[in-house]
Design a protein around this motif. Structure first.
Motif, PDB file in Angstrom:
ATOM      1  N   SER A 148      40.372  51.531  -4.602  1.00  0.00           N
ATOM      2  CA  SER A 148      41.014  50.464  -3.845  1.00  0.00           C
ATOM      3  C   SER A 148      40.300  49.130  -4.036  1.00  0.00           C
ATOM      4  N   GLN A 149      38.967  49.154  -3.947  1.00  0.00           N
ATOM      5  CA  GLN A 149      38.223  47.909  -4.105  1.00  0.00           C
ATOM      6  C   GLN A 149      38.284  47.398  -5.540  1.00  0.00           C
ATOM      7  N   GLY A 207      41.581  45.574  -5.785  1.00  0.00           N
ATOM      8  CA  GLY A 207      41.545  44.302  -5.081  1.00  0.00           C
ATOM      9  C   GLY A 207      40.637  43.285  -5.750  1.00  0.00           C
ATOM     10  N   ALA A 242      45.434  38.663   0.035  1.00  0.00           N
ATOM     11  CA  ALA A 242      44.567  39.607   0.739  1.00  0.00           C
ATOM     12  C   ALA A 242      45.162  40.024   2.080  1.00  0.00           C
ATOM     13  N   PHE A 246      47.584  43.033   2.230  1.00  0.00           N
ATOM     14  CA  PHE A 246      46.946  44.352   2.206  1.00  0.00           C
ATOM     15  C   PHE A 246      46.611  44.794   3.622  1.00  0.00           C
ATOM     16  N   ARG A 258      49.638  44.780  -3.169  1.00  0.00           N
ATOM     17  CA  ARG A 258      48.655  44.880  -2.091  1.00  0.00           C
ATOM     18  C   ARG A 258      49.242  45.582  -0.864  1.00  0.00           C
ATOM     19  N   GLN A 304      48.846  49.210  -1.636  1.00  0.00           N
ATOM     20  CA  GLN A 304      47.447  49.605  -1.506  1.00  0.00           C
ATOM     21  C   GLN A 304      47.026  49.670  -0.043  1.00  0.00           C
ATOM     22  N   SER A 352      37.422  38.825   0.221  1.00  0.00           N
ATOM     23  CA  SER A 352      38.616  38.204  -0.347  1.00  0.00           C
ATOM     24  C   SER A 352      38.327  36.795  -0.846  1.00  0.00           C
ATOM     25  N   SER A 393      40.289  37.070   6.578  1.00  0.00           N
ATOM     26  CA  SER A 393      40.886  36.441   5.399  1.00  0.00           C
ATOM     27  C   SER A 393      41.656  35.180   5.776  1.00  0.00           C
TER      28      SER A 393
END
Length: 454
Positions: free
Chosen positions: A59-60, A63, A89, A92, A143, A146, A267, A407
């Motif tokens: 996942s990271q 991103g 961001a 997500f 996103r 995810q 982010s 974010s």
């Protein structure tokens, strides 16, 4: 009769009680509904933690590739601002926020394992879509998928860990420390790996990330989910009322603030570090993807060591003390980052190694906050064991809300002040967390006194 393949000795004093609660449906996959907490299944605990690590890593990585690609692209396209990076961001975290309570509640009714398996599937689909184009609408859709990947897997996994550690507070502290370590080191290694993949393979990196989701899928296939459901009538009332109670709400501002810090730095911080250099700030130097990913890796290693260490220390000094120490570490890190960001831009100042060392020390200390927070939620979950997935889904909800807020708040701070703005925002959020934890300590002492006569 015990479930097939699970031949275990039965206490003679409990022969008169049924071992498996009668239910009106077939248990999902290999889930088994029990009438009392099972003994901890160390193998399944290890598989759940391993799957969590791989899933967070994938996942990271996904991103990170999006954020760095946008940051590098912004060097030539002035319309790509920190606000755009923040928007991508936020989608997500918004999908995680909406999905986590729903999937958490379903995991209580259907079983946890199917949702652990669904998380990597969502993520793999999203990673493949990323490789097709860098158009903003497509990135938003990616996103969202995810976010749903995390929303399906995290509440179910935490519900599983909470159930497996129901009979041992010491084991719970350690397992939650390992869970947070698996989460953070997965995030850090995912970012580090993504940076190297981006530098070496370019757009093909997105396909490689999809394979990481396949790796995350495998451990969840082999774990055994033996769920404890108390003999109570389970209501299907309002979802939020089942998830939330006063103890959670007292703690929520601190958890939101801590997660907002992560959201801001993961982010917008990545975007700023990869963007155009700013000679007034030492940490805005137009770093490459590999350099940024190395910083993430160091952060992850420190946080992992810290989370595991505090998981062992917490049962000794207490959860409240661990929370306060963690908040103190966050404040210390903010001060050290401010000093580091004001080192002269062109020269290697003699204070840089010392300041970097202080930042690393602060990260180690602040890592105690998250396992203590998870242990607190797990304790509350035992009061509503029939809704364990819903209660532990609060972890994902607060994580998503906090990182969404972080974010969103980071955009105006970053556009005006750059990384100085992120450091200032971190300091303000640290004050919110400190005030909340102090009030929480007083509330918990009163709550424990009311339970003492009983």
């Amino acid at each position: 009769m015990p479930p097939a393949g699970e031949d275990q000795p039965v206490d003679p004093g409990r022969d008169s009680e049924p071992i498996v609660e009668e239910v009106l449906r077939e248990p999902p996959l290999d889930s088994v509904i029990l009438d009392r907490p099972p003994r901890a299944d160390i193998t399944s605990l290890s598989l759940a933690l391993g799957g969590t690590f791989a899933l967070r890593c994938a996942s990271q990585a996904a991103g990170f590739l999006v954020a760095v690609s946008l940051g590098i692209k912004s060097r030539d396209e002035l319309n790509l601002t920190a606000g755009v990076a923040s928007l991508v961001a936020v989608t997500f975290y918004a999908s995680e926020l909406i999905g986590a309570p729903i999937f958490g509640a379903w995991s209580d009714r259907i079983g946890r394992k199917p949702f652990m398996l669904l998380g990597p599937v969502f993520g793999a689909i999203a990673a493949q879509l990323m490789g097709l184009t860098m158009l903003i609408p497509v990135l938003v859709l990616v996103r969202i998928l995810q976010g749903l990947s995390t929303a399906t897997s995290a509440p179910a996994t935490l519900g599983f860990l909470s159930a497996q550690t129901a009979t041992s507070e010491k084991l719970r502290g350690r397992v939650m420390g390992f869970y947070e370590a698996a989460t953070v080191v997965g995030l850090a290694i995912g970012a580090a790996l993504a940076g190297k993949l981006h530098d070496e393979f370019g757009p093909v990196a997105f396909t490689i990330v999809a394979l990481l989701y396949v790796v995350a899928f495998v451990p969840f296939v082999f774990l055994s989910d033996r769920a404890w459901v108390p003999r109570v009538k389970i209501g299907h009332g309002n979802l939020l009322s089942r998830m939330m109670n006063r103890r959670i709400m007292r703690f929520a501002p601190a958890w939101l603030a801590a997660n907002a810090v992560l959201g801001a730095w993961f982010s917008v911080g990545t975007f700023l570090a990869a963007g155009a250099p700013n000679r007034a700030q030492f940490l805005m130097r137009g770093f490459s993807a590999g350099e940024i990913s190395t910083a993430f890796l160091v952060f992850g290693i420190l946080f992992t060591i810290g989370a595991v260490t505090w998981g062992f220390v917490m049962p000794v000094i207490g959860r409240q003390a661990t929370l306060l120490i963690g908040v103190g570490g966050l404040g210390f890190t903010s001060v050290a980052l401010w000093a580091l960001n004001h080192v002269p831009f062109d020269t290697t100042h003699t204070l840089v190694p010392l300041l970097v060392g202080l930042v690393m020390l602060g990260v180690f200390v602040e890592s105690g906050f998250t396992p203590a927070a998870l242990a607190y939620l797990a304790e509350i979950a035992e009061e509503r064991a029939e809704d364990r997935g819903s209660v532990m889904g609060v972890y994902s909800v607060l994580l998503a809300v906090g990182q969404l807020l972080g974010s969103a708040l980071a955009a105006p701070f970053a556009e005006r002040l750059g990384i100085n703005g992120l450091i200032l925002l971190t300091g303000l959020l640290c004050l919110v967390a400190l005030f909340t934890v102090m009030l929480l300590g007083n509330s918990e002492r009163r709550y424990n006194r009311t339970l003492s006569p009983a």
